[in-house]
Design an enzyme around this catalytic site. Structure first.
Site, PDB file in Angstrom:
ATOM      1  N   THR A 127      53.692   2.695  28.855  1.00 41.86           N
ATOM      2  CA  THR A 127      53.410   4.089  29.213  1.00 41.86           C
ATOM      3  C   THR A 127      52.223   4.677  28.450  1.00 41.86           C
ATOM      4  O   THR A 127      51.948   4.276  27.310  1.00 41.86           O
ATOM      5  CB  THR A 127      54.656   4.959  28.924  1.00 41.86           C
ATOM      6  OG1 THR A 127      54.290   6.335  28.998  1.00 41.86           O
ATOM      7  CG2 THR A 127      55.224   4.718  27.530  1.00 41.86           C
ATOM      8  N   TYR A 151      60.422   9.047  22.568  1.00 38.79           N
ATOM      9  CA  TYR A 151      60.317   8.160  23.739  1.00 38.79           C
ATOM     10  C   TYR A 151      59.134   7.209  23.577  1.00 38.79           C
ATOM     11  O   TYR A 151      59.267   5.993  23.718  1.00 38.79           O
ATOM     12  CB  TYR A 151      60.160   8.998  25.024  1.00 38.79           C
ATOM     13  CG  TYR A 151      59.655   8.221  26.215  1.00 38.79           C
ATOM     14  CD1 TYR A 151      60.445   7.256  26.835  1.00 38.79           C
ATOM     15  CD2 TYR A 151      58.366   8.439  26.734  1.00 38.79           C
ATOM     16  CE1 TYR A 151      59.969   6.539  27.936  1.00 38.79           C
ATOM     17  CE2 TYR A 151      57.892   7.725  27.829  1.00 38.79           C
ATOM     18  CZ  TYR A 151      58.694   6.779  28.430  1.00 38.79           C
ATOM     19  OH  TYR A 151      58.219   6.066  29.505  1.00 38.79           O
TER      20      TYR A 151
END
Ligand SMILES: NC(=O)c1ccc[n+]([C@@H]2O[C@H](COP(=O)([O-])OP(=O)(O)OC[C@H]3O[C@@H](n4cnc5c(N)ncnc54)[C@H](O)[C@@H]3O)[C@@H](O)[C@H]2O)c1
Length: 315
Positions: A127, A151
């Site tokens: 990501t 995250y």
């Protein structure tokens, strides 16, 4: 015939990827635990579509506890899309699900893959959140990652584990750092899905911060194309690639495009900036272009129109 495993196959991106492979005639095993991070009914719908293909098999369960040795026997390709996504929920008590679903699950998979005889490639869904508030925009892959959310930390740890297993055991891994993915089946906790649903309900759109944040939005079919290339191109092994939509857009301007698409003015409700959200993201995709032949095909207006039609059919 060679088999392919897609983890997170009932999710937003995993279901599109599995479907693309099934349409190509591949034999696909989808793995998903149907957790309730968001309403599992969305995942059931995605899985039902996949199950209409005779060349699809669903394994329902947590990656951490599956019999991977048996599962991987005839498998040549694994697309590891399963994860605990979402920046905001990764603070506080929620963190444990992030370490389990992102770090531990990936480690279990890598341990099994290092001994899998037939495996030719592992593609890992990373990501842009690994970059945090990168000062260099557009950001290239050599920039030192500095996540600003828990995250991002867990996804970076998983990506680094893939790198370790590549170096030490020759696991043929490729990591793709996706930049905000959108399109039909987008997760209900993601901005465009929320925006369109709110518009349908004739309510004000919640906008985090001043709306001047920028994002590199990537349409889901472009992400799928990048995955398919990453799985086959020899020079991709051991590499990390940015996968972005090709242009950086100011959120407030996207809202104008959305108003245009839905054909009415939209109400905005500015709320406080969320902790862990990067201010700007922009992908330098030159490496993906050069090695994977990656070229985003879907413009933001076209992609948003597709998502709008999907949201309308959903609610
Ligand atoms: N959507 C985006 O904009 C975006 C951006 C960057 C990276 N990513 C990455 O792409 C991947 C897919 O994201 P998405 O938006 O499709 O998310 P999603 O939540 O829709 O899909 C993930 C799926 O994985 C499953 N899953 C999670 N942990 C599991 C486990 N331990 N065992 C079995 N199944 C498990 C979930 O049930 C879910 O269906 C993730 O790895 C995410 O980190 C997404």
């Amino acid at each position: 015939m060679a088999k392919i495993i897609v983890t997170g196959a009932a999710g937003f991106i995993g279901s599109h990827l599995a479907e693309a492979l099934l349409l190509q005639g591949e034999e696909v095993i989808g793995v998903d635990e149907f957790n309730d991070y968001y309403e599992p009914i969305f995942k059931r719908k995605n899985a039902a579509k996949l199950e209409s293909f005779p060349n699809f098999q669903l394994i329902e369960g947590d990656i951490q506890f599956l019999d991977w040795q048996t599962l991987l026997k005839e498998v040549e390709l694994v697309y590891h899309q399963a994860a605990q996504a979402g920046v905001r929920a990764s603070w506080g008590k929620g963190f444990r699900t992030y370490t389990e679903r992102n770090i531990n699950a990936t480690q279990v998979l890598l341990e099994a893959i290092k001994d899998a005889q037939n495996l030719k490639r592992l593609v890992f869904a990373s990501t842009s959140s690994v970059y945090g508030d990168a000062e260099t925009l557009p950001t290239h892959e050599e920039i030192i990652p500095l996540p600003v959310s828990p995250y991002g930390i867990t996804k970076l740890a998983a990506e680094r584990l893939c790198g370790l297993y590549h170096k030490n055991f020759g696991v043929p891994c490729v990591s793709l750092r996706y930049f905000t993915v959108y399109g039909p089946r987008q997760r209900p906790d993601m901005a465009f899905h929320k925006f369109f649903r709110t518009i349908l309900q004739d309510e004000a759109i919640p906008v985090y911060g001043d709306g001047q944040q920028t994002r590199d939005f990537t349409f889901v079919s472009d992400v799928i194309a990048a995955n398919l290339a990453a799985a086959t191109i020899p020079a991709a092994v051991g590499e990390i690639f940015n996968i972005g939509g090709g242009s950086r857009v100011v959120l407030a301007e996207v809202l104008d495009t959305i108003a245009d698409i839905v054909g009415k003015p939209i109400k905005r409700n500015h709320i406080e900036k969320a902790m862990g959200d990067a201010r700007h993201t922009a992908a330098d995709v030159s490496k993906a272009r050069k090695i994977l032949g990656y070229q985003p095909q879907v413009s933001l207006r076209e992609g948003l129109t597709q998502e709008w039609h999907w949201v309308k059919s959903l609610y």
